[in-house]
Enzyme design. Structure first.
Site, short mmCIF file in Angstrom:
data_model
loop_
_atom_site.label_atom_id
_atom_site.label_comp_id
_atom_site.label_asym_id
_atom_site.label_seq_id
_atom_site.Cartn_x
_atom_site.Cartn_y
_atom_site.Cartn_z
N HIS A 199 -36.97 35.31 -63.97
CA HIS A 199 -36.98 36.40 -64.21
C HIS A 199 -37.95 37.09 -65.05
CE1 HIS A 199 -35.25 40.24 -66.10
NE2 HIS A 199 -34.42 40.01 -65.14
N SER A 212 -33.22 48.55 -61.82
CA SER A 212 -32.40 49.96 -61.83
C SER A 212 -31.47 50.28 -60.57
CB SER A 212 -33.38 51.10 -61.91
OG SER A 212 -34.12 50.99 -63.46
N GLU A 216 -38.40 41.82 -57.78
CA GLU A 216 -37.83 42.67 -59.06
C GLU A 216 -39.19 43.30 -59.63
OE1 GLU A 216 -33.74 42.18 -60.84
OE2 GLU A 216 -35.14 40.52 -61.82
N GLY A 258 -28.93 44.37 -63.05
CA GLY A 258 -28.72 44.32 -64.61
C GLY A 258 -27.76 45.12 -65.32
N GLY A 259 -28.27 46.21 -65.94
CA GLY A 259 -27.51 47.06 -66.72
C GLY A 259 -26.20 47.64 -66.07
N GLY A 311 -34.63 48.27 -65.74
CA GLY A 311 -34.12 48.89 -67.16
C GLY A 311 -34.64 50.33 -67.19
N ASN A 350 -26.65 40.22 -63.27
CA ASN A 350 -27.48 39.67 -64.11
C ASN A 350 -27.01 40.29 -65.71
OD1 ASN A 350 -29.09 38.27 -65.78
ND2 ASN A 350 -31.11 39.75 -65.42
N TRP A 351 -26.09 39.73 -66.29
CA TRP A 351 -25.52 40.04 -67.48
C TRP A 351 -26.60 39.85 -68.46
CZ3 TRP A 351 -19.65 39.06 -68.37
CH2 TRP A 351 -18.91 39.85 -67.43
N LYS A 352 -26.79 40.62 -69.36
CA LYS A 352 -27.60 40.41 -70.51
C LYS A 352 -26.90 39.91 -71.71
CE LYS A 352 -31.03 42.04 -67.74
NZ LYS A 352 -32.60 42.68 -67.50
N GLU A 367 -38.25 38.72 -67.80
CA GLU A 367 -38.20 38.58 -69.08
C GLU A 367 -38.35 37.30 -69.55
OE1 GLU A 367 -34.18 40.42 -69.16
OE2 GLU A 367 -34.96 42.42 -68.54
P1 PGA Z 1 -31.53 46.46 -64.30
O1 PGA Z 1 -32.13 44.92 -64.41
O2 PGA Z 1 -30.67 46.71 -63.28
O3 PGA Z 1 -31.05 47.03 -65.73
O4 PGA Z 1 -32.99 47.54 -64.14
C1 PGA Z 1 -32.40 44.30 -63.29
C2 PGA Z 1 -32.70 42.72 -63.88
O5 PGA Z 1 -33.02 42.51 -65.20
O6 PGA Z 1 -32.56 42.02 -63.32
#
Ligand code: PGA
Length: 228
Positions: free
Chosen positions: A86, A190, A153, A211-212, A159, A7-9, A88
Site C-alpha cells: 500500500h 476515493s 491506487e 479506504g475512507g 483520500g 481497507n480500514w485505517k 502508505e
Molecule cells: P481512500 O483510500 O478510499 O480513502 O482514498 C484508499 C486506500 O487507502 O486504499
C-alpha cells in the site's frame, strides 16, 4: 465475480467491527467482500460470513521481529488475504519493491492471497507507465498470477476525493491487464457510492479497494450494491 475490499485505517474500533459484522452478514452480496482491518482488530470477526484480510505481513515465518505478524499467524487468525505494498507502507515505512516481493512470496507460501497495491505519485503522473512497470517487474511473468490480486491506487487519489477520468483509468487498466492477464484487478482511491458504478463500468476493472468510505456502514453497503 466482482470484489469489494475494505481497507480500514486506524479509525476503526471494536464497536465498529461488531456493527459491521452484523450488517454485512445480512447482505446477500454477489460480490466477494473482503474486510482488512488493523491487525489488532482481526480477532473480532467471529461468525463473519465474508472474508477478512490483513493490511500487511512480514516476510519471515517466525523469529525475533518484535511488532511484526507473519503470514502464518495471520492465516491462523482466519485471514485469507493480505494487502501488500500500500502506498502508505511504501511512503511512511519505506517498503521497497524488493521487500514487498519478499512478503508476497511468504504470503503465497501460506496460501494467503496477496493484494498488491501499485500506483504513481502526483509528480509521476505523466510517467505512470514506467512507474507501474517498475513496481510490477517482480511479478510479471515470474509468478502464477492467479494467486495474486493487484490493486491500482494512484497515490494522488487516495483520500483526496479526486479520481482519474474514465479514459485515464481505462488506459491504465488496459496497460495492467496486458501485463497481468490472469490476475483480478481492483481500483482504489476515493471510491464512494457515487463513483463506484462508473469505475466498475471500465473494461478490465474487477473490483474496488475502499479506504475512507468503508468505515461508514451505509456508504459501504451502497458501494457493494453498485459493484454487485
Ligand atoms: P481512500 O483510500 O478510499 O480513502 O482514498 C484508499 C486506500 O487507502 O486504499
Amino acid at each position: 465475480m466482482s470484489i469489494v475490499v475494505a481497507n480500514w485505517k486506524m479509525n476503526g474500533n471494536v464497536f465498529l467491527v461488531k456493527q459491521f459484522v452484523h450488517r454485512l452478514n445480512e447482505i446477500e452480496a454477489i460480490s466477494k467482500i473482503i474486510v482488512c482491518p488493523p491487525a489488532a482488530l482481526l480477532g473480532n470477526f467471529e461468525n463473519f460470513k465474508h472474508f477478512i484480510g490483513a493490511q500487511n505481513c512480514f516476510y519471515e515465518e517466525s523469529g525475533a521481529f518484535t511488532g511484526e505478524n507473519s503470514p502464518k499467524l495471520l492465516k491462523e487468525l482466519g485471514c485469507g488475504y493480505v494487502l501488500l505494498g500500500h502506498s502508505e507502507r511504501r511512503a511512511i515505512f519505506h517498503e521497497s519493491d524488493e521487500m514487498i516481493c519478499q512478503k508476497w512470496r511468504a504470503a503465497v507460501k501460506q496460501s494467503l492471497q496477496p493484494i498488491i497495491c501499485v500506483g504513481e505519485k502526483l509528480e509521476e503522473r505523466g510517467n505512470w507507465k514506467d512507474v507501474l512497470g517498475h513496481q510490477l517487474k517482480n511479478y510479471v511473468g515470474h509468478c502464477d498470477q492467479n494467486d495474486t490480486i493487484f490493486a491500482y491506487e494512484p497515490v494522488w487519489s487516495i483520500g483526496t476525493g479526486i479520481v482519474p477520468s474514465a479514459s485515464e483509468l481505462g488506459a491504465v487498466v488496459s496497460f495492467l491487464k496486458e501485463k497481468l492477464p490472469r490476475s483480478a484487478l481492483l481500483y482504489g482511491g476515493s471510491v464512494n457510492a457515487k463513483n463506484a458504478g462508473e469505475i466498475m463500468g471500465i473494461k478490465g476493472v474487477d473490483g474496488v479497494l475502499v479506504g475512507g468510505a468503508s468505515l461508514q456502514i451505509d456508504e459501504f453497503e451502497n458501494i457493494i450494491k453498485m459493484v454487485s
